[in-house]
Design a protein around this motif. Structure first.
Motif, mmCIF file in Angstrom:
data_model
loop_
_atom_site.group_PDB
_atom_site.id
_atom_site.type_symbol
_atom_site.label_atom_id
_atom_site.label_comp_id
_atom_site.label_asym_id
_atom_site.label_seq_id
_atom_site.Cartn_x
_atom_site.Cartn_y
_atom_site.Cartn_z
ATOM 1 N N PHE A 266 -2.634 13.474 7.627
ATOM 2 C CA PHE A 266 -3.845 12.726 7.293
ATOM 3 C C PHE A 266 -4.896 12.903 8.391
ATOM 4 O O PHE A 266 -4.547 13.075 9.562
ATOM 5 C CB PHE A 266 -3.507 11.246 7.112
ATOM 6 N N PRO A 267 -6.179 12.826 8.034
ATOM 7 C CA PRO A 267 -7.224 13.116 9.018
ATOM 8 C C PRO A 267 -7.478 11.999 10.023
ATOM 9 O O PRO A 267 -8.165 12.210 11.014
ATOM 10 C CB PRO A 267 -8.460 13.351 8.149
ATOM 11 N N SER A 268 -6.945 10.808 9.764
ATOM 12 C CA SER A 268 -7.141 9.685 10.677
ATOM 13 C C SER A 268 -5.996 8.698 10.499
ATOM 14 O O SER A 268 -5.286 8.723 9.482
ATOM 15 C CB SER A 268 -8.469 8.975 10.399
ATOM 16 N N LEU A 269 -5.827 7.822 11.472
ATOM 17 C CA LEU A 269 -4.809 6.775 11.366
ATOM 18 C C LEU A 269 -5.112 5.846 10.197
ATOM 19 O O LEU A 269 -4.202 5.401 9.485
ATOM 20 C CB LEU A 269 -4.749 5.975 12.666
ATOM 21 N N GLU A 270 -6.402 5.574 9.994
ATOM 22 C CA GLU A 270 -6.804 4.714 8.888
ATOM 23 C C GLU A 270 -6.301 5.277 7.556
ATOM 24 O O GLU A 270 -5.657 4.574 6.764
ATOM 25 C CB GLU A 270 -8.330 4.611 8.873
ATOM 26 N N ALA A 271 -6.539 6.555 7.322
ATOM 27 C CA ALA A 271 -6.116 7.188 6.082
ATOM 28 C C ALA A 271 -4.598 7.227 5.972
ATOM 29 O O ALA A 271 -4.019 6.939 4.914
ATOM 30 C CB ALA A 271 -6.686 8.601 5.994
ATOM 31 N N GLY A 272 -3.923 7.600 7.062
ATOM 32 C CA GLY A 272 -2.475 7.718 7.037
ATOM 33 C C GLY A 272 -1.773 6.403 6.799
ATOM 34 O O GLY A 272 -0.812 6.321 6.021
ATOM 35 N N ASN A 273 -2.251 5.352 7.469
ATOM 36 C CA ASN A 273 -1.628 4.042 7.317
ATOM 37 C C ASN A 273 -1.812 3.502 5.904
ATOM 38 O O ASN A 273 -0.873 2.978 5.289
ATOM 39 C CB ASN A 273 -2.213 3.080 8.358
ATOM 40 N N ILE A 274 -3.010 3.664 5.370
ATOM 41 C CA ILE A 274 -3.269 3.235 3.995
ATOM 42 C C ILE A 274 -2.426 4.060 3.020
ATOM 43 O O ILE A 274 -1.821 3.528 2.089
ATOM 44 C CB ILE A 274 -4.766 3.362 3.658
ATOM 45 N N ALA A 279 1.957 4.475 -1.109
ATOM 46 C CA ALA A 279 3.152 5.129 -1.640
ATOM 47 C C ALA A 279 4.347 4.176 -1.625
ATOM 48 O O ALA A 279 5.156 4.145 -2.568
ATOM 49 C CB ALA A 279 3.472 6.383 -0.830
ATOM 50 N N GLN A 280 4.427 3.379 -0.578
ATOM 51 C CA GLN A 280 5.535 2.431 -0.437
ATOM 52 C C GLN A 280 5.458 1.316 -1.476
ATOM 53 O O GLN A 280 6.454 1.005 -2.154
ATOM 54 C CB GLN A 280 5.515 1.848 0.980
ATOM 55 N N ARG A 281 4.285 0.731 -1.641
ATOM 56 C CA ARG A 281 4.156 -0.466 -2.477
ATOM 57 C C ARG A 281 3.903 -0.158 -3.943
ATOM 58 O O ARG A 281 4.412 -0.853 -4.822
ATOM 59 C CB ARG A 281 3.018 -1.345 -1.934
ATOM 60 N N LEU A 282 3.122 0.877 -4.232
ATOM 61 C CA LEU A 282 2.859 1.231 -5.628
ATOM 62 C C LEU A 282 3.805 2.305 -6.148
ATOM 63 O O LEU A 282 4.125 2.333 -7.339
ATOM 64 C CB LEU A 282 1.407 1.707 -5.796
ATOM 65 N N GLY A 283 4.237 3.181 -5.258
ATOM 66 C CA GLY A 283 5.098 4.280 -5.682
ATOM 67 C C GLY A 283 6.575 4.015 -5.497
ATOM 68 O O GLY A 283 7.406 4.857 -5.842
ATOM 69 N N ASN A 284 6.916 2.849 -4.906
ATOM 70 C CA ASN A 284 8.320 2.470 -4.686
ATOM 71 C C ASN A 284 9.085 3.466 -3.810
ATOM 72 O O ASN A 284 10.276 3.694 -4.011
ATOM 73 C CB ASN A 284 9.038 2.274 -6.031
ATOM 74 N N PHE A 285 8.373 4.048 -2.863
ATOM 75 C CA PHE A 285 9.040 4.872 -1.863
ATOM 76 C C PHE A 285 9.566 3.983 -0.734
ATOM 77 O O PHE A 285 8.933 2.993 -0.371
ATOM 78 C CB PHE A 285 8.061 5.885 -1.264
#
Length: 324
Positions: A266-274, A279-285
């Motif tokens: 990801f290009p920034s921490l903001e993008a990566g953290n979001i 993926a965790q909460r909506l994608g059930n990863f």
């Protein structure tokens, strides 16, 4: 998820790996240490007053067989650690200052790793990230050619495994940082039996938009290819172009990434953290991490809200980093 850690256990068992757990009187730490030692996966070194650690273990009804207890105040080679610390800090600490600093369990534990008496360290159950990472950066330091450590998550859902980086450490990485993160993330992927195919993410695909942000990622791609010329890597990509073959065919038909990326930078921490939380909460990863990378020797940080299971798993990951 269980397969992920079964593979790690197979890699590290029998390798005589020692992992430091500085928070020796925390019940989660002791529970995990007892389990790791009992399964003969690795040797935990817990730090603390021996009597206090043993009393806490008795209260929890956990055995300390196979667990080493190390107390900075009773450690026979403490003065050797002091001298090694003074030398490593190159005049930034006197002998007396070093003696005080090394009474801190995280600094003491990190010196055990640095001097080869242990292979890695896991802390953070009762300390902040800064308390865990600062000694590592001062003593163990980053690998040659790597300016900064970074944090990745392994995203797991059934048989699917992906690496997301950097989601934990660097707020605004520059092009050089992103290139280094890409190369280190590929190494982390291999530890989990992921054959890395790296996508450098942006809001543009192959120049479809022009801005300093997209040009930074494009530059990072060029640097990464110089750092790791054999790595399958490309960008800049929007996520769909990196992940969906039909979109990749339209947006980047000539790329080595054919919508089959499995490592996403990801290009920034903001993008990566979001991104990883979506993926965790909506994608059930399941999100395994953060796993710190780029250091000469592995140090990893727990959440203060962690469970004994989290400690157990992160100790396994840290052990895996020593043999990858």
């Amino acid at each position: 998820m269980s397969d992920l850690f079964t593979t790690l256990k197979e890699k590290v068992t029998g390798q005589n790996i020692k992992i430091v757990l500085p928070e020796g009187t925390d019940e989660r730490i002791l529970t995990a240490a007892s389990r790791l030692a009992g399964e003969k996966i690795l040797t935990p070194i817990v730090i603390g007053n021996k009597r206090e650690v043993e009393e806490k273990a008795a209260q929890l009804n956990v055995t300390l067989e196979g667990v080493e207890i190390s107390d900075p105040n009773e450690y026979g080679e403490f003065e050797e650690l002091v001298q090694a610390f003074v030398e490593r800090r190159k005049g930034k600490a006197t002998d007396d200052q070093a003696r005080e600093i090394l009474k801190d369990e995280n600094y003491f534990g990190t010196m055990l790793v640095y001097t080869g008496k242990a292979h890695g360290l896991v802390s953070g159950a009762a300390h902040s990230t800064a308390d865990t990472v600062r000694p590592a950066l001062q003593i163990i330091k980053t690998k040659p050619g790597v300016k900064k450590t970074s944090g990745v998550f392994i995203m797991v859902r059934g048989e699917e495994r992906y690496v997301f980086a950097d989601c934990a450490i660097n707020i605004a990485p520059d092009a050089q940082d992103l290139a280094e993160i890409a190369a280190e993330s590929a190494n982390t992927a291999r530890m989990f039996d992921i054959d890395p195919r790296v996508a450098m993410l942006s809001f543009s695909t192959k120049g479809s938009a022009k801005s300093p942000e997209t040009e930074k990622v494009s530059e990072a791609v060029n640097i990464a290819k110089e750092i790791a010329p054999d790595l399958v890597l490309d960008g800049e990509f929007q996520f769909d172009a990196a992940f969906v073959p039909s979109v990749a065919e339209k947006k980047a038909p000539d790329s080595v990434i054919k919508g089959d990326a499995n490592v996403f930078v990801f290009p920034s921490l903001e993008a990566g953290n979001i991104g990883y939380k979506i993926a965790q909460r909506l994608g059930n990863f399941d999100a395994v991490g953060p796993i710190l990378q780029g250091l000469n020797m592995p140090v990893n940080d727990l959440s203060r809200g962690c469970s004994a299971e989290d400690v157990y798993k992160l100790a396994l990951i840290t052990a895996g980093q020593t043999v990858s």
